[in-house]
Design an enzyme around this catalytic site. Structure first.
Site, PDB file in Angstrom:
ATOM      1  CG  HIS A 149      -2.020  -1.045   1.080  1.00  0.00           C
ATOM      2  ND1 HIS A 149      -3.320  -0.752   0.763  1.00  0.00           N
ATOM      3  CD2 HIS A 149      -1.965  -2.398   1.187  1.00  0.00           C
ATOM      4  CE1 HIS A 149      -4.024  -1.868   0.687  1.00  0.00           C
ATOM      5  NE2 HIS A 149      -3.222  -2.878   0.948  1.00  0.00           N
ATOM      6  CG  ASP A 193      -0.045   9.104   0.651  1.00  0.00           C
ATOM      7  OD1 ASP A 193      -0.069   7.901   0.946  1.00  0.00           O
ATOM      8  OD2 ASP A 193      -0.789   9.955   1.180  1.00  0.00           O
TER       9      ASP A 193
HETATM   10  O1  F6P Z   1      -1.751   2.803   4.322  1.00  0.00           O
HETATM   11  C1  F6P Z   1      -0.746   2.295   5.124  1.00  0.00           C
HETATM   12  C2  F6P Z   1      -1.233   1.849   6.483  1.00  0.00           C
HETATM   13  O2  F6P Z   1      -0.202   1.281   7.205  1.00  0.00           O
HETATM   14  C3  F6P Z   1      -2.343   0.840   6.423  1.00  0.00           C
HETATM   15  O3  F6P Z   1      -1.840  -0.453   6.302  1.00  0.00           O
HETATM   16  C4  F6P Z   1      -3.048   1.105   7.717  1.00  0.00           C
HETATM   17  O4  F6P Z   1      -4.381   0.713   7.714  1.00  0.00           O
HETATM   18  C5  F6P Z   1      -2.932   2.619   7.883  1.00  0.00           C
HETATM   19  O5  F6P Z   1      -1.728   2.947   7.238  1.00  0.00           O
HETATM   20  C6  F6P Z   1      -2.997   3.072   9.337  1.00  0.00           C
HETATM   21  O6  F6P Z   1      -1.816   2.758  10.041  1.00  0.00           O
HETATM   22  P1  F6P Z   1      -1.760   1.941  11.403  1.00  0.00           P
HETATM   23  O7  F6P Z   1      -2.328   0.596  11.147  1.00  0.00           O
HETATM   24  O8  F6P Z   1      -0.297   1.893  11.767  1.00  0.00           O
HETATM   25  O9  F6P Z   1      -2.567   2.720  12.385  1.00  0.00           O
END
Ligand code: F6P
Length: 458
Positions: free
Chosen positions: A158, A367
């Protein structure tokens, strides 16, 4: 249709889904895919628990089965706060200055990937498609193969994939990429990240790479690497926009901003989102156009994120200081130029806020995609749409060239684009919106899932 087993670090329980837009797009995206394939979603519960670590908690909700495990506090520190978010995340967002290389956290990351493999293997049936997500779980496919799994296994990243010259600063770069080549399909958000990955495979590993098909042959195995730009759940988001909650949120913002144009930013509080740089750009705009403080109000929604990691604590302090300085210098008794809100909102409320804001500001320094940009467009009134200012370094810029593309490092460029958005005639707003909205609607999360799972099914 084969069953789908999705494996990701976080598993969103359906009731938390409303806040997915602010948290990142993964949660909403995967829920839709799983409903269709009647699959299982496996991952970390988000809890640190010494005694219960590794015990599987299964739940069934709205057609989706979730299976989660707790991790020990040490595992959370080494794997999540450590290697995933203090090494891979900054490195993948081109922030070598913030990247920490620690042998202990690297070991913890490998150990948690092994724990994931051990826990999820009994849940996987012979014909299941297995789809692993994101930088937390790069080596998981290889760990599953070492347990004898012969299923088709895919991986989707992602985040961005960094250029080879940055990536080789990672002590275990070669091992990590070799493990990724154990997947049958490896997906990236954009052509740019895909090309960086293929470049690494060819130049550093000496793998055979067919750039036209994305086929990588290495050590007798074949893996296909492709770009699959993720989209939003268009129908779900539009339905949220039809709710009383969305209409109220829209009215609330409109009546509190009255004769001023609202510009909105919604970002996890993360240094990759370019928040202090954005505030500098807004400050520059007011310095250059002091009279326009009566025309523009900026609303920054920034739910805190990864608060146990140092670099995230620092970014919060910096943002609060910069916002305070501008507000101190430019506020009047009846007017505050920047509203800074440190919490998340539901999808319906966000839809309303986006609809009420004539400028959407999305200016990450780097991003993978950025779904907020797409949600902002999806929430606009087709008869009288707002303007999206978008960082040229967000993956979404490749799909939305009619947004006002900005260099998020340059306060002058940000300031110029804010002025341009404020003064843009309706005909140009309509033209830019119409040129962008079709891809947001059609290249949606369902299309993304179908493309990936079709390739995975082979
Ligand atoms: O988009 C990247 C990401 O790590 C996703 O996998 C995740 O849902 C989001 O950012 C939020 O981050 P975290 O799970 O560390 O709160």
């Amino acid at each position: 249709m084969s069953r789908l087993v999705v494996i990701s670090n976080r598993v969103a329980v359906p009731k938390a889904r409303g806040a997915a837009g602010a948290q990142g797009g993964l949660a909403g995206a995967l829920n839709s895919a799983l409903k269709k394939h009647k699959g299982v979603w496996f991952g970390w519960s988000g809890e640190a628990n010494e005694e219960r670590a590794g015990t599987i908690n299964m739940q069934r909700h709205d057609g989706v089965t979730t299976a989660t495990i707790d991790l020990t506090p040490q595992e959370v520190d080494d794997y999540y706060n450590g290697y995933a978010n203090s090494t891979l995340w900054p490195l993948f967002h081109y922030r070598l200055d913030l990247t920490r290389y620690e042998r202990e956290t690297a070991k913890g990351y490998e150990a948690v990937n092994e724990r994931f493999a051990e826990s999820v293997t009994p849940l996987i049936e012979e014909d299941d498609l297995v789809w692993v997500h994101d930088y937390h779980l790069l080596p998981l496919g290889e760990r599953l193969r070492s347990r004898g799994l012969k299923n088709r296994i895919g991986f989707f990243l992602h985040t961005p994939w960094p250029p080879t010259r940055l990536f080789v600063s990672l002590p275990s770069h070669e091992r990590l990429v070799k493990t990724m080549l154990e997947y049958d399909v490896v997906g990236f958000q954009t052509q740019e990240w895909l090309e960086s990955f293929l470049h690494y495979c060819q130049k550093e590993l000496g793998a055979e790479v067919d750039e036209a098909t994305g086929k990588v042959t290495y050590d007798g195995r074949e893996c296909t690497a492709r770009a699959y730009p993720i989209g939003i759940d268009w129908d779900h988001f539009q339905a949220q926009g039809d709710t009383g909650e969305a209409r109220q949120a829209c009215q609330r913002l409109l009546s509190s901003t009255r004769h001023r144009t609202a510009m909105i930013g919604v970002d996890r509080l993360d240094y990759s989102k370019g928040l202090p740089e954005r505030i500098d750009g807004i400050g520059r705009f007011f310095d250059q156009n002091p009279e326009r403080v009566r025309d523009l109000v900026y609303i920054q929604i920034a739910p805190p994120s990864r608060e146990d990691v140092d670099s995230y604590q620092k970014i919060r302090g910096e943002l609060e200081q910069k916002t305070g300085q501008i507000n101190g210098a430019r506020s009047e008794v009846d007017l505050v130029p920047i509203r800074y809100v440190n919490r998340g909102y539901s999808h319906a409320e966000l839809f309303g806020f986006f609809r009420a804001s004539k400028i959407g500001m999305v200016s990450p320094l780097r991003d993978g995609m950025n779904l907020v940009a797409k949600e902002y467009l999806a929430a606009q009134d087709p008869e009288d749409p707002g303007v999206l200012i978008l960082s040229r370094f967000a993956g979404a810029a490749a799909q939305l060239p009619e947004a006002l593309l900005v260099n998020p490092h340059s306060p002058d460029d940000l300031s110029y684009m804010i002025g341009k958005a404020l003064d843009m005639p309706k005909a140009e707003r309509l033209r830019r919106y119409e040129a962008s909205v079709a891809t947001v609607r059609d290249d949606n999360v369902q299309a993304w899932t179908e493309r990936f799972t079709a390739d995975l099914a082979g």
